[in-house]
Design a protein around this motif. Structure first.
Motif, PDB file in Angstrom:
ATOM      1  N   GLY A   1      12.089  -4.755 105.245  1.00 48.29           N
ATOM      2  CA  GLY A   1      11.001  -5.704 105.434  1.00 48.29           C
ATOM      3  C   GLY A   1      10.186  -5.912 104.180  1.00 48.29           C
ATOM      4  O   GLY A   1       9.720  -7.020 103.902  1.00 48.29           O
ATOM      5  N   ILE A   2      10.007  -4.843 103.384  1.00 49.52           N
ATOM      6  CA  ILE A   2       9.290  -4.988 102.114  1.00 49.52           C
ATOM      7  C   ILE A   2      10.061  -5.889 101.155  1.00 49.52           C
ATOM      8  O   ILE A   2       9.480  -6.714 100.433  1.00 49.52           O
ATOM      9  CB  ILE A   2       9.030  -3.600 101.503  1.00 49.52           C
TER      10      ILE A   2
ATOM     11  N   LEU B   1       9.501  -9.333 102.300  1.00 47.23           N
ATOM     12  CA  LEU B   1       8.118  -9.744 102.024  1.00 47.23           C
ATOM     13  C   LEU B   1       7.955 -10.210 100.581  1.00 47.23           C
ATOM     14  O   LEU B   1       7.198 -11.156 100.318  1.00 47.23           O
ATOM     15  CB  LEU B   1       7.178  -8.569 102.329  1.00 47.23           C
TER      16      LEU B   1
ATOM     17  N   SER C   1       5.187 -18.694 100.420  1.00 42.88           N
ATOM     18  CA  SER C   1       3.895 -18.491 101.079  1.00 42.88           C
ATOM     19  C   SER C   1       3.163 -19.807 101.309  1.00 42.88           C
ATOM     20  O   SER C   1       2.460 -19.965 102.310  1.00 42.88           O
ATOM     21  CB  SER C   1       3.031 -17.538 100.242  1.00 42.88           C
TER      22      SER C   1
ATOM     23  N   LEU D   1      -1.929 -13.434 106.263  1.00 43.44           N
ATOM     24  CA  LEU D   1      -0.866 -12.532 105.836  1.00 43.44           C
ATOM     25  C   LEU D   1      -0.523 -11.528 106.935  1.00 43.44           C
ATOM     26  O   LEU D   1       0.649 -11.309 107.258  1.00 43.44           O
ATOM     27  CB  LEU D   1      -1.301 -11.801 104.565  1.00 43.44           C
ATOM     28  N   LEU D   2      -1.532 -10.922 107.516  1.00 42.33           N
ATOM     29  CA  LEU D   2      -1.296  -9.890 108.509  1.00 42.33           C
ATOM     30  C   LEU D   2      -0.788 -10.445 109.831  1.00 42.33           C
ATOM     31  O   LEU D   2      -0.014  -9.800 110.527  1.00 42.33           O
ATOM     32  CB  LEU D   2      -2.584  -9.086 108.746  1.00 42.33           C
TER      33      LEU D   2
ATOM     34  N   LEU E   1       3.703 -10.699 107.741  1.00 41.86           N
ATOM     35  CA  LEU E   1       4.209  -9.343 107.960  1.00 41.86           C
ATOM     36  C   LEU E   1       5.095  -9.249 109.202  1.00 41.86           C
ATOM     37  O   LEU E   1       6.192  -8.678 109.127  1.00 41.86           O
ATOM     38  CB  LEU E   1       3.038  -8.365 108.049  1.00 41.86           C
TER      39      LEU E   1
ATOM     40  N   CYS F   1       8.546 -10.680 108.579  1.00 40.89           N
ATOM     41  CA  CYS F   1       9.417  -9.869 107.721  1.00 40.89           C
ATOM     42  C   CYS F   1       9.847  -8.562 108.387  1.00 40.89           C
ATOM     43  O   CYS F   1      10.483  -7.724 107.739  1.00 40.89           O
ATOM     44  CB  CYS F   1       8.715  -9.553 106.400  1.00 40.89           C
TER      45      CYS F   1
ATOM     46  N   LEU G   1       7.749  -6.292 109.595  1.00 38.64           N
ATOM     47  CA  LEU G   1       6.755  -5.249 109.367  1.00 38.64           C
ATOM     48  C   LEU G   1       5.685  -5.309 110.440  1.00 38.64           C
ATOM     49  O   LEU G   1       4.488  -5.211 110.152  1.00 38.64           O
ATOM     50  CB  LEU G   1       6.128  -5.411 107.963  1.00 38.64           C
TER      51      LEU G   1
END
Length: 399
Positions: free
Chosen positions: A61-62, A65, A73, A82-83, A87, A90, A92
């Protein structure tokens, strides 16, 4: 009813929870066997296994991201946090992070630590890294069944969009007006043809003229046009065609029949190499289109009892009169269903006392009626009225 059973036998049902049940049973058996063989440090081993399994998706996932934040983006997540969006997209999300945190906590609180000679730190480092590598290279990509299950569960297939477009952009507009169009066209039309028959062939190959498919089908006439203001077009015309279908005795049966036009899109997509849409995928999408459209129409009050979906199996189409026989079979089935649901008019018009048995002798007719009669009767008595409760004798004597 046989027609509907034959169609339902071809339609794939939504996938169930059997894989989850099998996985739970397998995990319980494995953990139970491990507990019996070596109960020491069981929670530590379980915590280590969960941590290894969750760190791999987190590392992958990182990697995802980094791609999303650097190049997508602004175009894919414009105006989104973002949160809250990037995340979870991806992988996360909170579920994976929570599982990893609980595994770390369980590993920290376990009473029986893992052996010092265990190579767990190396495994904890190598397994997640190799998982992220294989996942990125497609070695650990989701299977076709998993992708299909995700697309069906989230309504992401091409068939779902086509079915909803066909309903919202066409059927919901024309089906409520169909009965009035038929009445204006021919008031003496038989009851068994007052629905729109929608043909859905599995091969999605649609002929623009039904008489070219079957010599027992003839174009009869068009129903009156329905003009509806739609998307800036004043008086957009919607129309239906009436066909006469001949049975084995040469008798004609008129009905409103047409193909589901979105199937043309599926067929044309399968002919384009850039669409990546082969014949097996097309057949699967046709079945999903039928199932989705059936579910939509069953919950639509505007379209109830105004349509009939006919799924045509191309594997049984060697008969040159296959189409006409299928339509006639559905006409007969529809007639039987309506006959069972509609009571004969003679029963409603009959007098309530028409079937009442004759009264016994020495009884006035007004005092006798059928117990099941719905009309109340007045019962008269010539006896003198009596009190509801007799006087109570006083047995107590006071001196």
């Amino acid at each position: 009813m046989q027609c509907l059973q034959d169609q339902e036998a071809l339609v794939p049902q939504p996938r169930g929870v059997l894989p989850k049940v099998c996985a739970v049973v397998l995990a319980v058996v494995t953990i139970g066997g491990t507990t019996c063989l070596s109960p020491e440090g069981l929670f530590g081993w379980v915590a280590m296994a969960i941590l290894i399994l969750t760190l791999g998706p987190l590392l992958h996932g990182i990697c995802l991201l980094a791609e999303e934040m650097l190049f997508h983006s602004n175009t894919r997540y414009r105006g989104r946090g973002l949160l809250s969006h990037v995340l979870p997209a991806c992988g996360l999300g909170g579920t994976t992070l929570l599982a990893a945190a609980l595994a770390c906590l369980l590993l920290y609180l376990t009473e029986h630590p893992l052996p010092h000679k265990c190579q767990c730190p190396k495994l904890l480092l190598l397994v997640p890294v190799l998982y992220a590598l294989f996942k990125s290279l497609g070695v650990l990509s989701p299977s076709e069944v998993e992708v299909s299950d995700i697309c069906e569960g989230r309504k992401m297939n091409v068939a779902h969009g086509l079915a909803w477009s066909f309903y919202l952009g066409y059927l919901r507009l024309v089906l409520p007006r169909l009965e009035d169009s038929i009445a204006a066209f021919r008031s003496s039309w038989s009851r068994d043809s007052r629905r729109l028959f929608i043909l859905i062939p599995l091969n999605a190959n649609i002929s623009h003229k039904l008489e070219n498919e079957d010599s027992n089908i003839y174009f009869y006439d068009n129903l009156p046009n329905n003009e509806i203001d739609r998307a800036g077009v004043r008086g957009r015309v919607y129309k239906h065609s009436v066909y006469r279908v001949l049975d084995e005795h040469g008798k004609g049966h008129e009905c409103v029949v047409e193909y589901a036009t979105p199937l043309l899109t599926l067929y044309n997509m399968s002919q384009e190499s850039s669409a990546g849409f082969g014949e097996p995928e097309r057949r699967q999408q046709v079945l999903l289109f039928y199932r989705t459209l059936r579910d939509i129409l069953e919950h639509s009050l505007e379209c109830r009892n105004r349509y009939r979906l006919i799924l045509l199996n191309d594997e049984l189409g060697d008969d040159p009169h296959f189409l006409s026989k299928t339509i006639l079979r559905h006409l007969q089935q529809q007639e039987k269903e309506e006959f069972c649901l509609t009571p004969p008019p003679q029963q409603e018009m009959a007098h309530p006392f028409a079937c009442t048995p004759s009264a016994p002798p020495n009884v006035h007719p007004i005092h006798y009626s059928d117990p099941m009669s719905r009309e109340p009767t007045l019962m008269l008595s010539l006896d003198s009225p009596q009190p509801l409760k007799g006087p109570v004798e006083n047995t107590d004597h006071y001196q």
